[in-house]
Scaffold this motif. Structure first.
Motif, PDB file in Angstrom:
ATOM      1  N   ASP A   7     -29.296 -83.621 121.627  1.00 33.33           N
ATOM      2  CA  ASP A   7     -27.931 -83.441 120.920  1.00 33.33           C
ATOM      3  C   ASP A   7     -28.029 -84.042 119.476  1.00 33.33           C
ATOM      4  O   ASP A   7     -28.105 -83.364 118.526  1.00 33.33           O
ATOM      5  N   ILE A   8     -28.797 -85.179 119.419  1.00 36.75           N
ATOM      6  CA  ILE A   8     -28.897 -85.884 118.191  1.00 36.75           C
ATOM      7  C   ILE A   8     -29.699 -85.021 117.186  1.00 36.75           C
ATOM      8  O   ILE A   8     -29.484 -84.790 116.043  1.00 36.75           O
ATOM      9  N   ARG A   9     -30.872 -84.846 117.817  1.00 39.33           N
ATOM     10  CA  ARG A   9     -32.016 -83.948 116.754  1.00 39.33           C
ATOM     11  C   ARG A   9     -31.248 -82.616 116.388  1.00 39.33           C
ATOM     12  O   ARG A   9     -31.587 -82.203 115.284  1.00 39.33           O
ATOM     13  N   VAL A  10     -30.766 -81.770 117.322  1.00 40.53           N
ATOM     14  CA  VAL A  10     -29.891 -80.691 116.980  1.00 40.53           C
ATOM     15  C   VAL A  10     -28.951 -80.862 115.776  1.00 40.53           C
ATOM     16  O   VAL A  10     -28.950 -80.269 114.839  1.00 40.53           O
ATOM     17  N   PHE A  11     -28.062 -81.951 115.950  1.00 38.89           N
ATOM     18  CA  PHE A  11     -27.018 -82.121 115.124  1.00 38.89           C
ATOM     19  C   PHE A  11     -27.769 -82.651 113.703  1.00 38.89           C
ATOM     20  O   PHE A  11     -27.158 -82.196 112.624  1.00 38.89           O
ATOM     21  N   LEU A  12     -28.797 -83.446 113.734  1.00 42.29           N
ATOM     22  CA  LEU A  12     -29.578 -83.673 112.359  1.00 42.29           C
ATOM     23  C   LEU A  12     -30.134 -82.618 111.644  1.00 42.29           C
ATOM     24  O   LEU A  12     -30.039 -82.402 110.754  1.00 42.29           O
ATOM     25  N   SER A  13     -30.597 -81.480 112.648  1.00 43.34           N
ATOM     26  CA  SER A  13     -31.085 -80.503 111.841  1.00 43.34           C
ATOM     27  C   SER A  13     -30.207 -79.497 111.307  1.00 43.34           C
ATOM     28  O   SER A  13     -30.517 -78.890 110.252  1.00 43.34           O
ATOM     29  N   VAL A  14     -28.990 -79.301 112.124  1.00 41.15           N
ATOM     30  CA  VAL A  14     -28.042 -78.849 111.335  1.00 41.15           C
ATOM     31  C   VAL A  14     -27.581 -79.192 110.164  1.00 41.15           C
ATOM     32  O   VAL A  14     -27.167 -78.418 108.898  1.00 41.15           O
ATOM     33  N   VAL A  15     -27.158 -80.462 110.122  1.00 34.45           N
ATOM     34  CA  VAL A  15     -26.812 -80.920 108.518  1.00 34.45           C
ATOM     35  C   VAL A  15     -27.816 -81.147 107.558  1.00 34.45           C
ATOM     36  O   VAL A  15     -27.386 -80.673 106.405  1.00 34.45           O
ATOM     37  N   GLU A  16     -29.178 -81.090 107.762  1.00 31.16           N
ATOM     38  CA  GLU A  16     -30.218 -81.162 106.867  1.00 31.16           C
ATOM     39  C   GLU A  16     -30.158 -79.757 106.388  1.00 31.16           C
ATOM     40  O   GLU A  16     -30.704 -79.637 105.397  1.00 31.16           O
ATOM     41  N   CYS A  17     -30.041 -78.729 107.162  1.00 31.07           N
ATOM     42  CA  CYS A  17     -30.367 -77.493 106.821  1.00 31.07           C
ATOM     43  C   CYS A  17     -28.951 -76.870 106.300  1.00 31.07           C
ATOM     44  O   CYS A  17     -28.793 -75.941 105.515  1.00 31.07           O
ATOM     45  N   GLY A  18     -27.818 -77.354 106.607  1.00 33.96           N
ATOM     46  CA  GLY A  18     -26.418 -77.125 106.071  1.00 33.96           C
ATOM     47  C   GLY A  18     -26.088 -75.729 106.703  1.00 33.96           C
ATOM     48  O   GLY A  18     -25.075 -75.006 105.877  1.00 33.96           O
ATOM     49  N   SER A  19     -26.565 -75.452 107.775  1.00 31.12           N
ATOM     50  CA  SER A  19     -26.078 -74.267 108.304  1.00 31.12           C
ATOM     51  C   SER A  19     -26.552 -74.390 109.855  1.00 31.12           C
ATOM     52  O   SER A  19     -27.456 -74.621 110.244  1.00 31.12           O
ATOM     53  N   LEU A  20     -25.380 -73.735 110.532  1.00 30.23           N
ATOM     54  CA  LEU A  20     -25.740 -73.824 111.987  1.00 30.23           C
ATOM     55  C   LEU A  20     -26.780 -72.920 112.446  1.00 30.23           C
ATOM     56  O   LEU A  20     -27.779 -73.015 113.254  1.00 30.23           O
ATOM     57  N   THR A  21     -27.153 -71.603 111.851  1.00 36.15           N
ATOM     58  CA  THR A  21     -28.063 -70.851 111.853  1.00 36.15           C
ATOM     59  C   THR A  21     -29.552 -71.162 111.653  1.00 36.15           C
ATOM     60  O   THR A  21     -30.525 -71.097 112.311  1.00 36.15           O
ATOM     61  N   GLN A  22     -29.568 -71.858 110.432  1.00 37.78           N
ATOM     62  CA  GLN A  22     -30.818 -72.296 110.132  1.00 37.78           C
ATOM     63  C   GLN A  22     -31.022 -73.563 110.780  1.00 37.78           C
ATOM     64  O   GLN A  22     -32.615 -73.930 111.376  1.00 37.78           O
ATOM     65  N   GLY A  23     -30.009 -74.470 111.317  1.00 32.51           N
ATOM     66  CA  GLY A  23     -30.463 -75.491 112.056  1.00 32.51           C
ATOM     67  C   GLY A  23     -31.017 -75.250 113.512  1.00 32.51           C
ATOM     68  O   GLY A  23     -31.927 -75.898 114.128  1.00 32.51           O
ATOM     69  N   ALA A  24     -30.484 -74.136 114.058  1.00 28.85           N
ATOM     70  CA  ALA A  24     -31.048 -73.588 115.135  1.00 28.85           C
ATOM     71  C   ALA A  24     -32.260 -73.047 115.260  1.00 28.85           C
ATOM     72  O   ALA A  24     -33.247 -73.313 115.930  1.00 28.85           O
ATOM     73  N   ARG A  25     -32.682 -71.973 114.031  1.00 25.98           N
ATOM     74  CA  ARG A  25     -33.990 -71.823 114.015  1.00 25.98           C
ATOM     75  C   ARG A  25     -34.996 -72.955 113.758  1.00 25.98           C
ATOM     76  O   ARG A  25     -36.175 -72.844 114.238  1.00 25.98           O
ATOM     77  N   ALA A  26     -34.680 -73.879 112.949  1.00 23.29           N
ATOM     78  CA  ALA A  26     -35.591 -75.043 112.549  1.00 23.29           C
ATOM     79  C   ALA A  26     -35.826 -75.768 114.224  1.00 23.29           C
ATOM     80  O   ALA A  26     -36.945 -76.202 114.510  1.00 23.29           O
ATOM     81  N   MET A  27     -34.904 -75.575 114.978  1.00 26.22           N
ATOM     82  CA  MET A  27     -35.134 -76.349 116.424  1.00 26.22           C
ATOM     83  C   MET A  27     -35.728 -75.355 117.412  1.00 26.22           C
ATOM     84  O   MET A  27     -35.907 -75.667 118.650  1.00 26.22           O
ATOM     85  N   HIS A  28     -35.921 -73.944 116.946  1.00 25.62           N
ATOM     86  CA  HIS A  28     -36.301 -73.242 117.895  1.00 25.62           C
ATOM     87  C   HIS A  28     -35.215 -72.922 119.166  1.00 25.62           C
ATOM     88  O   HIS A  28     -35.710 -72.703 120.306  1.00 25.62           O
ATOM     89  N   LEU A  29     -34.142 -72.928 118.654  1.00 28.55           N
ATOM     90  CA  LEU A  29     -32.948 -72.654 119.852  1.00 28.55           C
ATOM     91  C   LEU A  29     -32.383 -71.687 119.523  1.00 28.55           C
ATOM     92  O   LEU A  29     -31.888 -71.271 118.317  1.00 28.55           O
ATOM     93  N   ALA A  30     -31.495 -71.125 120.392  1.00 29.88           N
ATOM     94  CA  ALA A  30     -30.562 -70.034 120.044  1.00 29.88           C
ATOM     95  C   ALA A  30     -29.471 -70.821 119.534  1.00 29.88           C
ATOM     96  O   ALA A  30     -28.734 -71.717 119.806  1.00 29.88           O
ATOM     97  N   LEU A  31     -28.508 -69.728 118.340  1.00 31.42           N
ATOM     98  CA  LEU A  31     -27.220 -70.190 117.769  1.00 31.42           C
ATOM     99  C   LEU A  31     -26.291 -70.697 118.803  1.00 31.42           C
ATOM    100  O   LEU A  31     -25.660 -71.790 118.633  1.00 31.42           O
ATOM    101  N   ALA A  32     -25.904 -69.988 119.967  1.00 28.86           N
ATOM    102  CA  ALA A  32     -25.122 -70.084 120.818  1.00 28.86           C
ATOM    103  C   ALA A  32     -25.250 -71.533 121.551  1.00 28.86           C
ATOM    104  O   ALA A  32     -24.288 -72.277 121.541  1.00 28.86           O
ATOM    105  N   SER A  33     -26.595 -71.914 121.901  1.00 31.15           N
ATOM    106  CA  SER A  33     -26.786 -73.111 122.303  1.00 31.15           C
ATOM    107  C   SER A  33     -26.625 -74.225 121.451  1.00 31.15           C
ATOM    108  O   SER A  33     -26.051 -75.425 121.805  1.00 31.15           O
TER     109      SER A  33
END
Length: 290
Positions: A7-33
């Protein structure tokens, strides 16, 4: 609240990317997840962690607090893993290294080659960044080590001097300075400039020009050194670069050192805290300092 490490890694990725979509891509996860995880975190907290707008997302006040604590937690977990790996059969791990253009061109390649050959279980995430950006990334624990030039304010970082770097002017062979052994900075301020898109160097040169009551006349700024060399060779303008970088250019150009003492820059190996680095990052730091 029950936030797991993912959860924490996902949140940090989204904040650093400034986007849910880009954050999901950086974590190799689906946007819905990713959306579901963050919604769950907000529900558990009882407060929003992100502000959503047309241009992406940004952390709320609660989100900023989670960013601070989350980065500290992730950093401590990585340090724990690094230390525990030393008890396993072989040291495995990844090191996050940032470098400015000058070090990337000449200083790093032979040292990284030697290090990786000696430590087959280690990997390096290497990213070229302007020195100003690297300072913030190191402070925020988004990188372990960085090589920066002294034209940048290092802030709270710890530093070790590792090399010197001379600034030079590159010009076409037909340019008036081509036969000179050195050139004064003031003597090229009237020339059109092909800039290197390195924020720290640009600011440094602008400050030096301002002290002379002048400013640089940039015709274009480019990130790729070979593209800069192409423009210079064609007579579009001259450029000011690191000497080690200029020597790697595959074009017939005049390379003339700047005469001023300040044109000799120092390269530093930097970290937020060398003692707090993971064991494998400490290994790389020692390699750089030998």
């Amino acid at each position: 609240m029950r936030f797991d490490l993912t959860d924490i890694r996902v949140f940090l990725s989204v904040v650093e990317c400034g986007s849910l979509t880009q954050g999901a891509r950086a974590m190799h996860l689906a946007l819905a997840s990713v959306s579901e995880r963050i919604a769950g975190m907000e529900a558990a907290l009882g407060a929003p962690l992100l502000e959503r707008n047309r241009r992406g997302v940004r952390a709320t006040a609660a989100g900023e607090a989670l960013v601070r604590h989350g980065r500290s937690i992730v950093d401590q977990v990585e340090q724990m893993r690094g230390e525990l790996r030393t008890y396993a059969t072989g040291l495995k791990g990844r090191i996050r290294l940032l470098s400015n253009t000058a070090a990337m061109a000449a200083f790093l390649p032979p040292r990284l080659c030697q290090f990786l050959a000696a430590h087959p279980d280690l990997s390096i995430d290497l990213e070229e960044r302007p020195s100003l950006e690297s300072v913030q990334a190191l402070v925020d624990r988004r990188a372990d080590l960085g090589i920066l030039s002294d034209v940048t304010d290092f802030g709270p970082l710890q530093t070790h001097l590792i090399a010197s770097d001379q600034l030079v002017v590159i010009a076409s062979r037909s340019h008036r300075i081509a036969g000179q052994t050195q050139v004064a900075f003031a003597d090229i301020l009237g020339e059109p400039i092909v800039g290197m898109a390195d924020t720290a160097l640009t600011i440094h040169l602008a400050e030096r020009a301002a002290r002379l009551g002048r400013q640089l006349d940039y015709r274009i700024a480019l990130r790729n050194p070979e593209h800069i060399a192409m423009q210079v060779e064609a007579g579009v303008g001259v450029s000011i670069l690191s000497e080690v970088l200029a020597r790697t250019l595959r074009r017939d150009l005049a390379i003339v050192p700047l005469a001023e003492a300040w044109a000799t820059r120092q390269l530093y190996l930097c970290a937020r805290d060398f003692a707090a680095l993971t064991p494998h990052a400490q290994l790389l730091a020692r390699q750089m300092l030998d």
